[in-house]
Enzyme design. Structure first.
Site, PDB file in Angstrom:
ATOM      1  N   LYS A  25       0.838  -1.202   0.000  1.00  0.00           N
ATOM      2  CA  LYS A  25       0.000   0.000   0.000  1.00  0.00           C
ATOM      3  C   LYS A  25       0.870   1.247   0.000  1.00  0.00           C
ATOM      4  O   LYS A  25       0.615   2.214  -0.732  1.00  0.00           O
ATOM      5  CB  LYS A  25      -0.911   0.019   1.223  1.00  0.00           C
ATOM      6  CG  LYS A  25      -1.767   1.289   1.338  1.00  0.00           C
ATOM      7  CD  LYS A  25      -2.247   1.543   2.753  1.00  0.00           C
ATOM      8  CE  LYS A  25      -1.119   1.992   3.649  1.00  0.00           C
ATOM      9  NZ  LYS A  25      -1.564   2.384   4.987  1.00  0.00           N
ATOM     10  N   SER A  26       1.920   1.250   0.822  1.00  0.00           N
ATOM     11  CA  SER A  26       2.779   2.430   0.934  1.00  0.00           C
ATOM     12  C   SER A  26       3.421   2.766  -0.399  1.00  0.00           C
ATOM     13  O   SER A  26       3.474   3.934  -0.813  1.00  0.00           O
ATOM     14  CB  SER A  26       3.859   2.190   1.988  1.00  0.00           C
ATOM     15  OG  SER A  26       3.283   1.999   3.265  1.00  0.00           O
ATOM     16  N   GLU A 311       4.035   0.106  12.737  1.00  0.00           N
ATOM     17  CA  GLU A 311       2.912  -0.582  12.121  1.00  0.00           C
ATOM     18  C   GLU A 311       2.946  -2.090  12.396  1.00  0.00           C
ATOM     19  O   GLU A 311       1.930  -2.776  12.279  1.00  0.00           O
ATOM     20  CB  GLU A 311       2.885  -0.329  10.623  1.00  0.00           C
ATOM     21  CG  GLU A 311       4.052  -0.931   9.871  1.00  0.00           C
ATOM     22  CD  GLU A 311       4.267  -0.288   8.503  1.00  0.00           C
ATOM     23  OE1 GLU A 311       4.115  -0.989   7.504  1.00  0.00           O
ATOM     24  OE2 GLU A 311       4.574   0.919   8.462  1.00  0.00           O
ATOM     25  N   ARG A 342      -3.616   2.384  19.265  1.00  0.00           N
ATOM     26  CA  ARG A 342      -3.275   0.962  19.210  1.00  0.00           C
ATOM     27  C   ARG A 342      -2.710   0.430  20.521  1.00  0.00           C
ATOM     28  O   ARG A 342      -2.898  -0.749  20.838  1.00  0.00           O
ATOM     29  CB  ARG A 342      -2.303   0.709  18.051  1.00  0.00           C
ATOM     30  CG  ARG A 342      -2.988   0.765  16.692  1.00  0.00           C
ATOM     31  CD  ARG A 342      -2.027   0.544  15.536  1.00  0.00           C
ATOM     32  NE  ARG A 342      -2.758   0.464  14.268  1.00  0.00           N
ATOM     33  CZ  ARG A 342      -2.193   0.513  13.076  1.00  0.00           C
ATOM     34  NH1 ARG A 342      -0.874   0.643  12.972  1.00  0.00           N
ATOM     35  NH2 ARG A 342      -2.923   0.426  11.977  1.00  0.00           N
TER      36      ARG A 342
END
Length: 421
Positions: A25-26, A311, A342
């Site tokens: 995605k990045s 992440e 998170r």
């Protein structure tokens, strides 16, 4: 519509599988932004097709680019960024932060909004920076969605100071569009250490591939020279952060998982999984197909600083809850500002399943404890869903709420995961 929690499958035996993962995605979203402001048409090959990347394609299309997503390879043709537009950010931090600097180059008003959860994620540093560079922004002082960017077709650019301790995306956002500004952009960070530096390294590397001059010789400073962004085709690598639950499956089951086409050299933060899993007792190495991880007889806890790879924290924390020795994960205060807080979410959900977890300002301490079944809530956060399925693979009776939130970066994740078990 409320969907019943998913009874995530249990790994009763050591697994032995080879998997092919969707693209990063990045990398996909950075490639799309650069393609949309380049000096000619280009192709993003093996683009990740997910909610986040579809939102990015739609956002850039609304600003005048042509993004053809009909095939596996996405074709992008830059266009005149003219007229008013609306951008749906969904839950995509890259859309919320990377697109406003491009919108400043348009000749209309661009309105940004997104999912309710997204209104809690910070973007004020980017908006303040744009204002100091001569772009008019309306956010009613919130520093969050919704907001409007009023483009004039020209951005002065120059030097800007930001506090990027909340997200490396604040820096990447300004760098990506900076070459198109009259004086380029000189971004200087002033604050606590910048998290997730590999993501800025990724941005710089991709800019240089497009023949954009970037000076990053000094710590906490990145300078992009003005000039054209050369059109360039990109081949997207597999998403290495999305590999975390699959490699964790090898670690917790004592089996073997191979991820195809793992790059020998990469700027992706997910490459840190090789070191982390080795520390936890796994055998990690490259084979002909890609990267193979073999799980240990006894999974070991770790004391590790995840500041640059935050992440990965949800997946790593889930593994630590299954380890036989204590763990301490630190340097990750910034992940409180991700899709959800998170740290609080992990402490709550792992604790609800019996884990012995202490939440700190910048991390978690996790001690061995027997786990049991229950509902693992995901908070509309794909990485939390990854943590949930990891625990479920080792513990009977774990139900993962809203597993479909994984579509953010991995469409049809639940079916693919279940097929392995």
């Amino acid at each position: 519509m409320t969907v019943d929690p998913w009874p995530a499958p249990r790994a009763h035996d050591p697994v032995d599988v080879v998997v092919s993962l969707p693209g990063s995605k990045s990398l996909t979203n950075r490639a799309l932004v650069l393609a949309a402001i380049s000096d000619g048409p280009s192709v993003v090959r093996r683009a990740l097709r997910s909610r986040d990347t579809s939102l990015m394609a739609a956002a850039l299309s609304s600003l005048g680019a042509s993004v053809d997503t009909s095939g596996e390879d996405w074709r992008v043709t830059p266009g005149v960024l003219a007229g008013d537009a609306e951008v749906d950010c969904g839950l995509a931090g890259t859309v919320m932060r990377f697109v406003p600097p491009v919108a400043g180059l348009s000749t209309g008003t661009v309105a940004f909004d997104g999912d309710p959860h997204m209104r809690q994620r910070p973007v004020g540093q980017v908006l303040g920076a744009l204002a100091s560079l001569g772009i008019r922004v309306e956010d009613e002082g919130r520093g969050s969605l919704p907001f409007r960017v009023h483009g004039t077709g020209h951005v002065r650019g120059g030097t800007v100071v930001v506090d990027a301790s909340g997200s490396s995306q604040f820096v990447s956002a300004l760098l990506l569009a900076g070459a198109r500004y009259e004086h380029g952009v000189d971004v200087r960070h002033d604050g606590k250490p910048v998290p997730s530096l590999p993501h800025i390294d990724m941005t710089v590397a991709m800019l240089r591939e497009h023949d954009v001059a970037v000076d990053d010789a000094d710590a906490n400073r990145w300078s992009v020279a003005p000039g054209p962004v050369q059109a360039l085709d990109h081949l997207i690598e597999p998403d290495l952060s999305n590999a975390a639950p699959f490699l964790a499956l090898a670690a917790l089951s004592g089996g073997s998982v191979t991820v195809r086409d793992w790059p020998r050299a990469t700027t992706q933060a997910g490459d840190a999984l090789r070191e982390i899993l080795t520390l936890m007792g796994c055998e990690v190495g490259f084979v002909e197909e890609g990267l193979r991880v073999r799980g240990p007889e006894r999974l070991q806890g770790i004391d590790h600083d995840l500041h640059d790879v935050g992440e990965l924290a949800p997946a790593v924390a889930a593994l630590c809850a299954l380890a036989e020795t204590p763990s301490h994960l630190r340097g990750i205060a910034h992940i409180r500002g991700h899709e959800t807080d998170r740290l609080a979410a992990l402490a709550t959900e792992l604790g609800a399943l019996g884990a012995d977890v202490t939440e700190h300002a910048d991390g978690l301490s996790i001690r061995p404890a027997p786990l049991h079944g229950g509902v693992f809530h995901t908070y509309a956060d794909h990485r939390m869903a990854h943590a949930g399925v990891i625990v479920a693979a080792a513990v009977d009776g774990v139900l993962v709420e809203d597993v479909d939130t994984t579509a953010k970066t991995f469409p049809d994740f639940a079916r693919f995961w279940a097929s392995l078990l």
